[in-house]
Design a protein around this motif. Structure first.
Motif, short mmCIF file in Angstrom:
data_model
loop_
_atom_site.label_atom_id
_atom_site.label_comp_id
_atom_site.label_asym_id
_atom_site.label_seq_id
_atom_site.Cartn_x
_atom_site.Cartn_y
_atom_site.Cartn_z
N LEU A 34 0.83 -1.21 0.00
CA LEU A 34 0.00 0.00 0.00
C LEU A 34 0.86 1.26 0.00
O LEU A 34 0.56 2.23 -0.71
CB LEU A 34 -0.94 0.01 1.20
N ASN A 35 1.93 1.26 0.80
CA ASN A 35 2.80 2.43 0.83
C ASN A 35 3.49 2.67 -0.52
O ASN A 35 3.75 3.81 -0.89
CB ASN A 35 3.86 2.28 1.93
N ARG A 36 3.78 1.60 -1.24
CA ARG A 36 4.43 1.74 -2.56
C ARG A 36 3.44 2.10 -3.66
O ARG A 36 3.84 2.48 -4.76
CB ARG A 36 5.13 0.43 -2.95
N SER A 37 2.15 1.99 -3.37
CA SER A 37 1.15 2.16 -4.43
C SER A 37 1.07 3.57 -4.97
O SER A 37 0.61 3.80 -6.09
CB SER A 37 -0.24 1.74 -3.92
N GLY A 38 1.48 4.54 -4.18
CA GLY A 38 1.39 5.93 -4.59
C GLY A 38 0.00 6.52 -4.45
O GLY A 38 -0.24 7.67 -4.81
N ARG A 39 -0.94 5.73 -3.91
CA ARG A 39 -2.31 6.20 -3.73
C ARG A 39 -2.45 6.87 -2.36
O ARG A 39 -1.80 6.46 -1.40
CB ARG A 39 -3.30 5.03 -3.79
N PRO A 40 -3.31 7.89 -2.23
CA PRO A 40 -3.58 8.43 -0.89
C PRO A 40 -4.27 7.38 -0.03
O PRO A 40 -5.21 6.73 -0.48
CB PRO A 40 -4.49 9.63 -1.16
N ILE A 41 -3.78 7.22 1.18
CA ILE A 41 -4.30 6.20 2.09
C ILE A 41 -5.06 6.86 3.23
O ILE A 41 -4.55 7.79 3.87
CB ILE A 41 -3.18 5.31 2.65
N VAL A 42 -6.27 6.38 3.49
CA VAL A 42 -7.07 6.83 4.62
C VAL A 42 -7.12 5.69 5.62
O VAL A 42 -7.63 4.60 5.33
CB VAL A 42 -8.49 7.22 4.19
N ALA A 43 -6.56 5.91 6.81
CA ALA A 43 -6.50 4.87 7.84
C ALA A 43 -7.71 4.96 8.75
O ALA A 43 -8.15 6.06 9.12
CB ALA A 43 -5.22 5.01 8.66
N LEU A 44 -8.25 3.82 9.12
CA LEU A 44 -9.36 3.76 10.06
C LEU A 44 -8.84 3.51 11.47
O LEU A 44 -8.17 2.52 11.73
CB LEU A 44 -10.34 2.64 9.66
N ASP A 45 -9.12 4.42 12.35
CA ASP A 45 -8.76 4.43 13.77
C ASP A 45 -7.27 4.71 13.99
O ASP A 45 -6.91 5.60 14.74
CB ASP A 45 -9.17 3.14 14.47
N ILE A 46 -6.39 3.93 13.35
CA ILE A 46 -4.95 4.16 13.48
C ILE A 46 -4.27 3.53 12.27
O ILE A 46 -4.73 2.49 11.78
CB ILE A 46 -4.41 3.55 14.81
#
Length: 545
Positions: free
Chosen positions: A155-167
């Motif tokens: 996921l970190n390498r995907s280049g997409r913005p990541i929205v984390a749930l809770d933490i």
């Protein structure tokens, strides 16, 4: 209302009590969490329904939150897919209920249980416009391993913005550490109350913008007295600097004594004394070695100076004790330590002053070093002293490694403050203020540009200046730390973090005071459910509810 910052255990207990004492089903809490996360997604990404969303889920309750998010996105017409790091047959409890719902709704579900199946889904994840991280929740303690660690790195390498749930998955929720592979989120939607791992560094750097959302927990639970860590908020500081009495005189706002300075370190003494004046103290006297007095008289126009007996090395001598005690007459506060030196005789003087004076004591830098390992003597002083160490100074006092202090900042601050009856201001990114009752406040203002010589001396002066005006030790410490950080933020805007020096921060104190008064007034009158809890090095910490 104070905003508490909780551990994973405290949050689990609040959830349990909501269900057992108030009859709120855990399934409803999960539903509320997922729905609120979708609302935040819509705020952050206005064209959400036109995009593709990948929701990557673990097999626990955090994954269950992700299933709820996927369902609501599907209901809004968004193209959403779920990528499950487990077999569907492994999902239990409330998460299972929500998994069954999205199966019936028709949300595509892809199982990823091996490196091969994870790789097979990589392109689908990378095609998404936004990735929702629902892999690991607050129960994680060690490093993410196996398929979970691999998924986090993908996921970190995907280049997409990541929205984390809770933490963000992989972070330790109770400490500011990054134990292993961890999601680097653009936005974290945390549920109920903010978690310590979202606030403390270095972990906070992984959280991005943090929004705390209301999931329906009863208000009495959110304000429970057992929740002993909270955020410093502007509206709680409004009483510190009330409108000035038009009939006031310089004596109305107190007189602070600063015991500081030695050859090569007169700047520390000067900045401490000037900061006490800048925060509103009526009078400030700087007591320093007699051979340095003429230079400081020329440099400090508004600060009074007092030459003291000195050692051969031109540091303050123990023979100055009687004069220092005389100077304390009629003063509420003495600040000890900036640039004072670690000369043995000077250290002996510091210990004698701390033991003898009846006023409030603020101890910093070499004053702290002078106390050495004998903190037990602080229990016998007239008023609980205020200590302002950085992690290295506190580590030396306690005889432990600095990394131990950094890793366990909150529990160590609580233990020191409660054990020795002091107010402890543990400086650093997200400075902590711990009181003798073991309660801790976390400050959210400030930036990395403040990592420059002299800024700690400014903070000591701000605290002393507020105490001189009659502000309580607890409130003075919180307000001074908040204004100190805010001044640093303003200075960073004016000159940049790299170029900032301590005098740039001092120059912004008047504007910081103005903004605090303005912000506190607006927030105390606001009717909006949205409140800005803080703004730090990596963005806002926002509360909704």
């Amino acid at each position: 209302m104070a905003v508490s910052v909780v551990t994973a255990g405290q949050m689990r207990e609040l959830d349990r009590r909501a269900t057992e004492e108030y009859g709120i089903p855990s399934l409803l809490l999960m539903e509320n969490a997922g729905l609120q996360a979708v609302l935040e997604l819509e705020r952050a990404f206005p064209h959400l329904t036109r995009g593709r969303i990948a929701v990557v889920c673990g097999k626990g309750n955090n994954g269950g939150d992700g299933f709820v998010v996927a369902r609501h996105l599907c209901n809004r017409g968004t193209a959403v897919e779920v990528f499950l790091l487990a077999r569907q047959t492994e999902i239990q409890g409330d998460a299972r209920t929500n998994l069954e719902i999205i199966r019936h709704v028709g949300v595509p579900i892809h199982e990823m249980t091996t490196s091969q199946t994870l790789e097979a889904s990589r392109m689908a994840i990378e095609r998404a416009d936004i990735v929702v991280d629902a892999i690991l929740g607050t129960g994680t303690t060690g490093p993410a391993k196996g398929i979970f660690g691999e998924a986090i790195e993908l996921l970190n390498r995907s280049g997409r913005p990541i929205v984390a749930l809770d933490i963000p998955s992989g972070l330790h929720s109770d400490e500011g550490v990054i134990p292993g592979p961890s999601i680097n989120a653009a936005l974290t939607v945390t549920f109920g109350l903010p978690k310590r791992g979202l606030i403390l560094y270095p972990a906070a750097a992984c959280a991005g913008r943090v929004v705390t959302v209301d999931i329906g927990l009863p208000r009495p639970l959110l304000t429970d007295s057992l929740l002993d860590v909270s955020l410093v908020q502007a509206e709680d500081l409004v009483s510190v600097l009330p409108p000035r009495d038009p009939n006031a005189h310089k004596g109305t706002y107190g007189h602070a004594l600063v015991l500081a300075g030695s050859p090569g370190k007169t700047g520390a003494a000067a900045m401490c004394a000037l900061s006490a004046l800048r925060i509103g103290a009526g009078l400030v006297t700087l007591a320093l070695p007699e051979s340095l007095n003429d230079a400081m008289e020329a440099k400090l126009t508004e600060v009074m100076t007092e030459p003291l007996h000195e050692t051969r090395e031109r540091t303050v001598a123990h023979a100055a004790l009687e004069r220092v005690l005389d100077l304390m007459q009629g003063k509420r506060v003495i600040a000890i330590g900036p640039g004072l030196s670690i000369h043995p005789e000077t250290a002996e003087l510091v210990r004698a002053v701390v033991k003898t004076v009846k006023a409030q004591i603020v101890v910093d830098a070499d004053g702290i070093n002078a106390l050495g390992p004998n903190l037990e003597t602080l229990r016998d002083v007239a008023l609980p002293p205020i200590l302002t160490p950085h992690p290295g100074e506190l580590a030396r006092l306690l005889g432990i490694d600095r990394d131990e202090v950094v890793r366990h900042r909150i529990p160590i601050a609580q233990k020191v403050a409660a054990s020795f009856g002091v107010y402890l201001v543990l400086k650093g990114a997200r400075t902590l203020i711990a009181n003798p009752e073991g309660q801790v406040a976390i400050n959210m203002t400030g930036n990395a540009g403040m990592a420059t010589g002299g800024t700690g001396d400014v903070l000591t002066g701000l605290i002393a200046g507020l105490v001189a005006q009659g502000v309580s030790a607890d409130l003075a410490a919180k307000a001074a730390v908040y204004l100190h950080g805010l001044s640093g933020d303003l200075a960073a805007e004016a000159v940049g973090q790299e170029a900032m020096v301590a005098s740039d921060l001092m120059a912004q104190i008047p504007e910081a005071i103005r903004q605090l008064k303005s912000q506190a007034s607006l927030l105390s009158c606001a009717k909006s459910p949205h409140s800005l809890l803080g703004k730090g090095r990596h963005g806002e910490i926002v509360g909704r509810g």
